[in-house]
Motif scaffolding. Structure first.
Motif, short mmCIF file in Angstrom:
data_model
loop_
_atom_site.label_atom_id
_atom_site.label_comp_id
_atom_site.label_asym_id
_atom_site.label_seq_id
_atom_site.Cartn_x
_atom_site.Cartn_y
_atom_site.Cartn_z
N GLU A 114 0.93 -1.12 0.02
CA GLU A 114 -0.05 0.00 -0.10
C GLU A 114 0.93 1.33 0.00
O GLU A 114 1.67 1.43 1.00
CB GLU A 114 -0.88 0.03 1.24
CG GLU A 114 -2.09 1.11 1.15
CD GLU A 114 -2.63 1.21 2.57
OE1 GLU A 114 -3.92 0.90 2.46
OE2 GLU A 114 -2.25 1.55 3.56
N ILE A 115 0.81 2.00 -1.21
CA ILE A 115 1.66 3.16 -1.16
C ILE A 115 0.73 4.18 -0.80
O ILE A 115 -0.34 4.73 -0.99
CB ILE A 115 2.16 3.41 -2.66
CG1 ILE A 115 3.28 4.37 -2.68
CG2 ILE A 115 1.05 3.61 -3.57
CD1 ILE A 115 3.97 4.58 -4.09
N THR A 116 1.61 5.18 0.22
CA THR A 116 1.22 6.55 0.62
C THR A 116 2.17 7.61 0.02
O THR A 116 3.48 7.22 0.33
CB THR A 116 1.08 6.41 2.14
OG1 THR A 116 0.29 5.47 2.41
CG2 THR A 116 0.35 8.00 2.66
N ILE A 117 1.99 8.43 -0.68
CA ILE A 117 2.68 9.76 -1.13
C ILE A 117 2.48 10.80 -0.95
O ILE A 117 1.14 11.38 -0.77
CB ILE A 117 2.67 9.34 -2.92
CG1 ILE A 117 2.91 8.01 -3.34
CG2 ILE A 117 3.56 10.56 -3.35
CD1 ILE A 117 2.99 7.90 -4.90
N GLN A 118 3.32 11.65 -0.37
CA GLN A 118 3.10 13.16 0.04
C GLN A 118 3.13 13.94 -1.25
O GLN A 118 3.83 13.49 -2.41
CB GLN A 118 4.24 13.45 1.12
CG GLN A 118 4.38 12.53 2.16
CD GLN A 118 3.15 12.66 3.10
OE1 GLN A 118 2.61 13.80 2.92
NE2 GLN A 118 2.58 11.47 3.63
N PRO A 119 2.75 15.12 -1.17
CA PRO A 119 2.95 16.04 -2.22
C PRO A 119 4.30 16.37 -2.86
O PRO A 119 5.03 16.23 -1.89
CB PRO A 119 2.15 17.22 -1.91
CG PRO A 119 1.08 16.85 -0.75
CD PRO A 119 1.89 15.75 -0.02
N ARG A 120 4.58 16.63 -4.10
CA ARG A 120 5.86 16.83 -4.64
C ARG A 120 6.34 18.15 -3.92
O ARG A 120 5.53 19.02 -3.40
CB ARG A 120 5.74 17.16 -5.93
CG ARG A 120 5.43 15.94 -6.90
CD ARG A 120 5.49 16.26 -8.25
NE ARG A 120 5.16 15.13 -9.09
CZ ARG A 120 6.09 14.54 -9.84
NH1 ARG A 120 7.21 14.47 -9.53
NH2 ARG A 120 5.84 13.32 -10.75
N GLY A 121 7.82 18.09 -3.77
CA GLY A 121 8.46 19.22 -3.34
C GLY A 121 8.73 20.26 -4.27
O GLY A 121 8.07 20.26 -5.76
N ALA A 122 9.23 21.35 -4.07
CA ALA A 122 9.61 22.62 -5.05
C ALA A 122 10.42 21.92 -6.23
O ALA A 122 10.35 22.65 -7.42
CB ALA A 122 10.10 23.75 -4.42
N ASP A 123 11.18 21.03 -5.79
CA ASP A 123 12.26 20.55 -6.79
C ASP A 123 11.65 19.51 -7.73
O ASP A 123 12.51 18.53 -8.40
CB ASP A 123 13.53 20.05 -6.38
CG ASP A 123 13.43 18.97 -5.10
OD1 ASP A 123 12.16 18.87 -4.72
OD2 ASP A 123 14.50 18.57 -4.61
N GLY A 124 10.33 18.82 -7.37
CA GLY A 124 9.49 17.79 -8.02
C GLY A 124 9.87 16.57 -7.25
O GLY A 124 9.39 15.63 -7.91
N GLU A 125 10.36 16.55 -6.27
CA GLU A 125 10.82 15.27 -5.66
C GLU A 125 9.56 15.07 -4.66
O GLU A 125 8.88 16.04 -4.32
CB GLU A 125 12.18 15.34 -4.50
CG GLU A 125 13.33 15.41 -5.39
CD GLU A 125 14.57 15.28 -4.52
OE1 GLU A 125 15.48 14.85 -4.93
OE2 GLU A 125 14.19 15.70 -3.25
#
Length: 473
Positions: A114-125
């Motif tokens: 089960e993948i949980t992803i946080q929003p992208r950072g300023a550099d796209g990471e």
């Protein structure tokens, strides 16, 4: 030491302490991340892995140093590639994303994460976590298989129960048919015994009386002639004979004795005819196929029923509309039994109508109710004939019309009907004669039974009514 030097030393100490605290905090965070059971990852703007914690190796079996710099999608199942690209495309437009993805471990075994992803950072990471839910998936799949197996077993059990119910229903129907056959057999056996008894106990004595009437008439004639001869030729006895003839009224005796003998002869003829009618109805020696005149058999049945008509109803009439029927090949004993049963039902229905009229439950079309039974015969085609027996009796309610041919079904009071008459008649017509028995009825108006039978029991085709029904299917 100047104030400036003291201030610079203080700032250096503060910075050192801050660095130590940051380093401590980082060590704690790294220790926490490294000891997590969930995989923690970081991916750059190209989707390549830049960080993994040890849980990656523990769950998937891949060394971390060999996986850094590789696309995360490389470790997913091929079926997830399209979905992963959609996740990346939607990542800029949503907050935290959570979804189950099918991964493959180092031995190519299925691992559900089960993948949980946080929003992208300023550099796209972006970073996130992967939680092993394989056990849960396996449990769900096991539960699904168990449910499927249970549904299969339920379906099999239901099918088995349905088959058992069908067998039970067939057994019940065979039992009812056997009971029907038994009742029919006993009824016919009783009738045969009755007719045999009548033939033995009545027919022989009647024949004896009938045969002796001729001798009795001859003896009386001889006696009278002897008296007349002596009166005419013997003067010694003439006066005495004349006195005797006047005393006994010889002329009256001569005339009345002839009437008595004629009446007795008529009576014995009638008794002999009744016996013949009974034998004709029961057809004791004709349980097999025989070609008969159907009208003669119907007339014989009506003669037998005549006493019942007189005993039950004073105001009933029977009309016969006979067509030009050919001789019919049938089982006379059984066919007569079916006709008798239907006619008896018509008589009973008229009797019930009389009761209803007298009690004002139903109102006749005219001021005086008069019971009628109409018997019609006609040709359907070159192979089939029909008999209709119509009455203006009480009729049959619509709700029970479909049950009247069922064994043991009766609307009569307890003790007045077995419920087998029409059931046996139906069996005789449809099975033994391969015909058709139908009923049309309106409660309060009357009932019509229609019998269709072939003229021959060999080289048989469908009746016109059956062909019409087949064409409508």
């Amino acid at each position: 030491m100047t104030d400036f030097s003291k201030s610079d030393e203080l700032n250096t100490q503060i910075q050192y302490r801050l660095i130590e605290r940051l380093a401590e905090s980082e060590r704690r965070y790294r220790t926490l991340v490294e000891n997590l059971s969930e995989i923690v990852f970081k991916v750059d703007h190209l989707g390549q892995i830049t960080f993994l914690n040890p849980a990656w190796t523990k769950i998937l079996g891949f060394p971390i140093d060999l996986c850094l710099g590789k696309p995360l999608a490389q470790f997913m199942d091929e079926t997830e590639q399209g979905g992963w690209q959609m996740i990346l495309a939607d990542l800029d437009h949503c907050a935290t994303l959570r979804q189950e993805i099918h991964f493959r471990d180092h031995s190519q075994q299925t691992v559900w994460l089960e993948i949980t992803i946080q929003p992208r950072g300023a550099d796209g990471e972006f970073s996130g976590s992967l939680t092993d839910v394989t056990d849960r998936h396996q449990a769900e799949q096991l539960l699904q298989r168990m449910n499927t197996e249970l549904e299969k077993r339920v379906a099999q059990r239901t099918q088995a129960l349905n088959a058992a119910n069908q067998k039970l229903q067939a057994t019940i129907e065979r039992l009812q048919q056997a009971q029907c056959d038994l009742v029919q057999s006993e009824k016919m056996s009783g009738l045969v015994q009755l007719v045999a008894g009548v033939a033995h106990e009545i027919n022989n004595p009647v024949n004896f009386i009938h045969g002796n009437l001729e001798y009795l008439e001859e003896y009386l004639q001889t006696l009278i002639q002897s008296l007349e001869f002596h009166q005419a030729h013997n003067s010694k006895t003439a006066a005495a004979i004349s006195s005797l003839t006047e005393t006994i009224d010889l002329e009256f005796l001569k005339e009345d004795s002839q009437k008595i003998i004629s009446s007795m002869r008529t009576g014995t003829h009638r008794i002999r005819q009744i016996v013949l009618d009974l034998r004709s109805f029961s057809r004791i020696d004709e349980s097999e196929l025989k070609t008969i005149s159907l009208h003669e058999d119907i007339d014989g049945i009506l003669k037998i029923l005549n006493y019942q008509l007189k005993a039950k109803l004073q105001s009933i009439s029977i009309s016969k509309n006979y067509g030009q029927l050919p001789l019919v090949e049938c089982y006379p004993r059984y066919l007569n039994q079916a006709l008798m049963s239907i006619l008896e039902n018509a008589i009973d229905a008229i009797g019930e109508a009389v009761k209803k009229v007298d009690s004002k439950i139903i109102m006749p079309s005219s001021s005086t109710y008069f019971g009628t039974i109409e018997i019609s015969t006609f040709v359907l085609d070159s192979e089939w004939i029909a008999i209709e027996i119509a009455d203006n009796g009480i009729g049959i309610p619509l709700l029970i019309q479909g049950k009247i041919f069922n064994p043991f079904f009766t609307t009569k009071d307890v003790g007045k009907g077995t419920g087998m008459g029409l059931a046996i008649s139906y069996q005789i017509i449809t099975e033994k004669h391969r015909g058709k028995l139908s009923c049309r009825s309106q409660y309060g108006q009357g009932t019509t039974f229609t019998i269709q039978i072939p003229t021959q029991q060999t080289n048989l085709t469908d009746s016109p009514a059956q062909e019409s029904a087949n064409s409508q299917r």
